[in-house]
Structures are given as C-alpha cells and as structure tokens.
Design an enzyme around this catalytic site. Structure first.
Site, PDB file in Angstrom:
ATOM      1  CG  HIS A 285      -1.743   1.180   1.418  1.00  0.00           C
ATOM      2  ND1 HIS A 285      -3.068   1.222   1.063  1.00  0.00           N
ATOM      3  CD2 HIS A 285      -1.450   2.399   1.916  1.00  0.00           C
ATOM      4  CE1 HIS A 285      -3.541   2.426   1.339  1.00  0.00           C
ATOM      5  NE2 HIS A 285      -2.583   3.161   1.867  1.00  0.00           N
ATOM      6  CD  GLU A 286       2.041   3.357   3.640  1.00  0.00           C
ATOM      7  OE1 GLU A 286       2.236   4.429   3.075  1.00  0.00           O
ATOM      8  OE2 GLU A 286       1.041   3.138   4.347  1.00  0.00           O
TER       9      GLU A 286
ATOM     10  CG  HIS B 188       0.127   6.063  -0.736  1.00  0.00           C
ATOM     11  ND1 HIS B 188      -0.961   6.600  -1.362  1.00  0.00           N
ATOM     12  CD2 HIS B 188      -0.310   5.638   0.461  1.00  0.00           C
ATOM     13  CE1 HIS B 188      -2.016   6.491  -0.576  1.00  0.00           C
ATOM     14  NE2 HIS B 188      -1.643   5.899   0.539  1.00  0.00           N
TER      15      HIS B 188
END
Lengths: 491, 186
Positions: free
Chosen positions: A146-147, A150
């Site tokens: 998820h990071e 980003h």
C-alpha cells in the site's frame, strides 16, 4: 499500464492543484486590496505566492527529513528487522522501483505506517514498532505494498505540494483574520480612507476578503481531503495487484483498526500520510467530508469481496458492489488493460503474536533493540534487557537468581543491531551462586510453597522469591549478603 | 528530377522506419535480458541459502532424511541446468521440494525455536517471493517481445536479423498446485 494510471493521476492532480492555487491567488489579492487599496492587491498576491514558493522549496529539499524527524522515525538496517527489510525489497521488485526505498521504524507502540518521497528514485517507507509486532508476514506485505503504491502512483508527490498549498492558504487567512480582530486601528484606518477616497466600493473588497479568508481554507481542505480519500482506495487496489493477496491487507487493516493504542507523534498535518487515519477517538475531527481516509471497515469489506482475482478490475467490481453505485475509483485506462491476475495462497507463517499484550511487549522489545539495548536470555526463560551503557561483567537474573555472565565483547560488537544473546550460565551448566562476601554463616530461608514469597534480609531489605525461582541462593540487592533458599519440596 | 527526389525520400523514410523497428526490438530484447538477470540473482541466492538450511535442519529432523535429500538433489539439478526451459523445470522442482520441507518443519518445534533456522527460513521465504515477483516481470517482458517479433511489420526485421522468441519462465502447475500430504499419525 502503471504509467497510464500515473498519467491519469497527474491530470487530476493538475486540475485540483490549479483549484487550490486559484484559491490562494484570489485570497492574496483580496487581502492585499483590503489592507492597502492602491497597490495592495498585486503585492498581496505575490506575498501569498512567495509564502507558498518558500515552503515548497523547503519541503522539496528537506521535507522528507523534517517529516521523519517530526514522526520520530529512525533509519534501520537489514539486521535489525530482516523481515521488514525483505518485504520492502520484495515489493520493490514487484513494483519495479528504480531503487530500494529507505526503511524507517517509528518508536511507537501504536500500529501505523506511511511513505514519503517526491520521486520513486529516492523514497522511504516508515512503519511503527507496534505495526511490526502485530502483523504477520502477509499482512506486513500488504501494508508495505500500500505504501509503495502511494509512491508509485505519485500520491506522495501530490499530497506534499497540495498540503503545502493548503498550509499556505490557512496561514494567509489566519494572519489576515487575526489582524482584523486584534489590530485596533486596522478597521478604522481603511474605513476613513475608503469613505474619503474610494467611496463605498472598497467595502465590497473587504467583505470579499473576509469571506475568502473564512471559506478559502474550508474549500481547499475539502479538495485536499477528497483527493486523499480517493487515493487511499487506489493505493489499496494497487497493493492487492502487487501482492496478489487481498486478505493480507484486509486483515492488516482490521488489526490496525482493532488496536486502541494512540499514535503520539501524528498531528493534523501528517495524518493523511498514514495508512490508517492516526487521529481516532478524541483527536479526530468530523467524519465524512473532512476525513482524510475512507472508513476502514469499508476498505476491509471491499478487499474481502475480491474473490475472483487481484487486478484493478476486480477491485472496481468489489467497490461498486460494496457502495451500490458505480463510482469509478480506478482510472479507466487501468481497467481496460486488466489481464486477470490470480489471487495467490497465503503463506504458512504463524509468527504473529497471540494477543494485544504480547504484541505490545514485542513492540517494546523492538524499540529497545533500536535504541541499542541487548537481550540476555536467562536459563529460566526470562529475557533480561541490558541498556546500551551496561558495563558490569555479570548480572543476577531478577526472577530466578541465577548468575548470568554478560558477554561484554559481543555486546560491543552487536552495537545498535539487535541480537539475542544467550546467557553463558544458561541450561544445564548452571553457575553456582557466588560465595558469601563476608565470614558470617549464610542466612537461610525455608520456602513454604511454590508461589510468590517474601522474606527479609538481615539488613532489613524485603526480598521476593518468584514462583520460577529454582536456584539455591539469593543475594540481597542492597547489602549483597547471600541467603540460602531451602526448598522443602526437594529436600 | 522531382520524381527521383520523391522516390529517394520514400526510400529514406522506409529505411528510417525499419531502423526504428530494429532499435525497438533491441531495446525489448535487452529488457528481457535485464528482467532475466533479476530472476537469476534471486535463484542464485536461493541456491546459496539451501546448504545452510539443510545443515541447520539436519540435526533436528532425523526422520525426514528423504525430504532433505530431495531438496539437495533438486538444488544440484537446478544449478546444472542451462537453458531457460530446463532451468524453469528444475527450479519449479526445487520450489516444490522446499515447500514440502517447510511443511515438514512445522512438526518440529525444537527446530522452529532455533533462531538461526528462523532467520534462514525468513530469508528463504523472501527469496521465493522475490523470484515470484521477478518472474512476473520477466514473463511480461517476454510476452511483449514475442508479440512484437511475430507481428507485421516488425516480424520482417526480426527474421532478417535473427531475433528468436524468448522462453517463458514458468512454474509448472503440477509443482505449484500439488498439495503436500500432511499426515497426522505419528
């Protein structure tokens, strides 16, 4: 494929960004005109833009360092937490990042994570010690994916600049409104002037400036939060695509949501960066329009609805099913090229802690390891934490009273890296208790049972024996006298 | 005269067009090679990890000699393989042997408590994941390249300059989907 999503993101970013920039420019102009009607408009405009440019330059060159310092993050190496490092590297390969991101651990027992980095060549992911202690491998992978998403979707880049824009707008309006309230001569000065030179028209500008100063920040915030929420969904979708395992992220989010430990270092400015809004409970403001993150249970439900595949199309389907309306979360270019990625099986990893208490204990161990503590495992199973400046050659176990030799040389070598050292006096080769230091006959104490017991040393010190105590002697922590502990059950 | 110039211009355009295609093919082939080297690094790493792992486990899992031997044997076969096709077969055998081994390990709490073994296991799991992710990237590149050299008009260039199809790096379904038998009787 990834590129088209980035391009679509960029277009949207530019539109939104322009909206916020327009807001700032108007604000600057009106405030300037309200204060100094002759040339104030233009200078106010330039002043507002100047503030923004200055903040942008600062954040471009050292924003990541500032944010990391503010959040109390510390850079770690492979040795301190191999699993975290490996997972980041796996995601780096999956996402095809040009360079390995720096890995940071935040000294906090609350579980959360964020990513920073204006460009993918130079970026970093930071996770809290609490997150590491709670999640198993698959869940950690989901969070890191998820990071990394980003960074890959250029969310960090956009959020940084938009955040600064928002900051400038808020700053300029605050200064103006405060000046209006507290500068006693302010109101009167332009009132007299406007009535003499400019007539009633100037009042319009002043009212406009006040209205803008009040509404501008709200409007800018709404824009900022709206895009932040949408990007969370997109990052979830990308994370699933990278890991091919929606359940990992789903159960990670669930665990984070269930934890009731508050993140101490988060504030309103840094909140949108985290994987889950760190400001819950008392610290959180209004929900809905002004929240930076979509409701966590919705995110979990969408992920759990994905049973057929792990591509963007599947996420979009799950999203529409969940919401009951076909809002497009993924740019259409991303959906078109979906090729059906299969969901993989979960890995066999049962290292996750059993309960919250265990998790917190593991988190604190990790934080100690980061701060240079070493661990000495006594034969009774107690993990003794040694502070970095511990320099005594031996140490009595506080639980069972055995003498453990401290391997000082190894400790020095371990340095900042975590190392679990096994006590030299462990196992069957139990060290006998040290000889009494004075000539007096050793004191004796006969144990009554197997539980906790208390006796008094001859110096008056109250001594406690734990149920796990299995040695024969115990030395007083104050005077150093040895008391022989006689266990009637063995004699 | 004008006709000649036009013809020359058209010829020049065609030549430039073909040069462009040729360069694109080279670029794609290099990308395939680069993606392959990414996998290769991880495969080598896995080969390096296995002897240590087996050595650590040997003392604990005395009754599972066969499983350990399978792993060692699969490793040496994988190291000996040359072509990508052979390699992907041998490596998928190795993956199968390793996953059976890791399942067996679950029955040995002593081994699971060994810090050294746990560290090795983590490295191995991570390497397996990295192989899987790198394989995906490699296969994407190969698909792209193979499509390109089969399609008109780049196939003309590909045939003249001997661009050959690249092989996919595939894990056979058998090895990946086979459910290892776990017996609960001791």
């Amino acid at each position: 494929m990834m590129w088209e999503i980035i391009a679509a993101n960029k277009r949207k970013s530019i539109i939104l960004f322009s909206g916020m920039a327009l807001c700032l420019v108007l604000l600057g102009y009106f405030i300037g005109a309200a204060i100094e009607p002759e040339h104030g408009g233009i200078s106010g405009l330039f002043l507002a833009l100047g503030i923004w440019a200055f903040l942008s330059i600062v954040s471009y060159f050292s924003g990541d360092k500032i944010l990391l310092t503010v959040s109390g993050a510390r850079k770690v190496t492979h040795d301190l937490h191999p699993q975290l490092f490996n997972v980041v590297e796996e995601m780096k390969i999956a996402a095809n990042l040009p360079a390995m991101p720096d890995v940071y651990i935040i000294d906090e027992p609350a579980p959360n994570a964020f990513a920073i980095g204006i460009k993918p060549e130079k970026c970093a992911v930071a996770v809290t010690a609490g997150l590491l202690s709670r999640l198993n491998r698959d869940e950690l992978q989901g969070v890191i994916a998820h990071e990394i998403s980003h960074i890959l979707n250029r969310d960090v880049q956009f959020m940084t600049f938009a955040g600064i824009m928002l900051g400038s707008i808020v700053l300029v309006s605050e200064i103006f409104l405060r000046w209006m309230w507290f500068a006693p001569g302010a109101g009167r000065r332009y009132r007299s002037r406007s009535s003499s030179k400019f007539g009633g028209d100037h009042w319009m500008i002043v009212v406009g400036a006040i209205a803008l100063a009040i509404l501008g920040p709200i409007f800018a915030r709404l824009l900022y939060f709206a895009i932040s929420r949408k990007r969370e969904y997109l990052a979830d979708a990308s994370a699933v695509r990278l890991t091919r395992y929606p359940e990992g992220l789903a159960s990670a989010l669930e665990k984070i949501a269930l934890s009731d430990v508050q993140l101490q270092t988060a504030n309103k400015v840094t909140a949108p960066m985290y994987i889950v809004n760190p400001l819950t409970g008392k610290k959180a403001g209004l929900t809905g329009l002004t929240s930076t993150h979509p409701p966590i249970h919705e995110r979990i439900m969408i992920l759990r609805t994905m049973t057929r595949g792990a591509d963007y199309l599947d996420y979009q389907r799950a999203f529409s099913k969940m919401k009951g309306k076909p809002t497009m979360i993924i740019p259409t270019s991303g959906l078109k090229q979906s090729k059906g990625i299969q969901i993989r099986e979960g890995s066999i990893d049962k290292t996750a802690p059993a309960d919250e208490k265990d998790a917190v204990r593991k988190a604190f161990d990790l934080m100690r390891a980061m701060n240079g503590y070493a661990f000495l495992v006594c034969a009774c199973g107690l993990k003794i934490k040694l502070p970095p400046d511990f320099d005594k050659p031996e140490l009595l176990c506080p639980r069972c009273g055995r003498t453990n030799h401290v391997p000082t040389a190894e400790l020095a070598a371990v340095g900042a890296a975590a190392g679990v050292l096994t006590g030299v006096g462990g196992g069957e080769t139990l060290e006998p208790a040290p000889a009494p230091r004075n000539d007096e006959a050793p004191l004796e104490y006969v144990r009554k049972g197997k539980g906790w017991e208390t006796y008094f040393c001859s110096c008056g010190k109250r001594m406690q024996i734990s149920p796990a105590f299995c040695a024969t002697h115990m030395s007083c922590t104050t005077c150093g006298r040895i008391t022989k502990i006689i266990d009637h059950t063995t004699q | 005269m004008a006709g000649l110039i036009i013809i020359l211009a058209i010829v020049a355009l065609v030549i430039f067009y073909f040069i462009g295609i040729y360069n694109a093919l080279i670029r794609l082939r290099n990308r395939v090679k680069n993606a392959w080297s990414q996998i290769d690094v991880q495969l080598k790493r896995r080969h390096d990890l296995i002897p240590n792992l087996v050595e650590t486990a040997k003392g604990y899992v005395k009754h599972e000699r066969e499983t350990l031997e399978n792993v060692t044997e699969a490793r040496s076969r994988a190291m000996g393989a040359n072509s990508i096709g052979d390699k992907s077969r041998a490596e998928s055998d190795l993956s199968g042997a390793l996953s059976r081994f890791l399942l067996v390990v679950e029955n040995y709490p002593d081994l699971k408590a060994n810090q050294n073994f746990l560290a090795l296991q983590e490295e191995l799991t991570s390497t397996e994941n990295k192989i899987a992710f790198a394989r995906q990237g490699y296969n994407d590149q190969v698909l792209f390249f193979n499509n390109k050299i089969q399609m008109f008009p780049s196939n003309i260039i590909a045939q003249t300059f001997n661009f050959n199809q690249e092989e996919f790096f595939e894990i056979e379904d058998k090895a990946e989907k086979e459910v290892p038998k776990v017996s609960f009787t001791t």
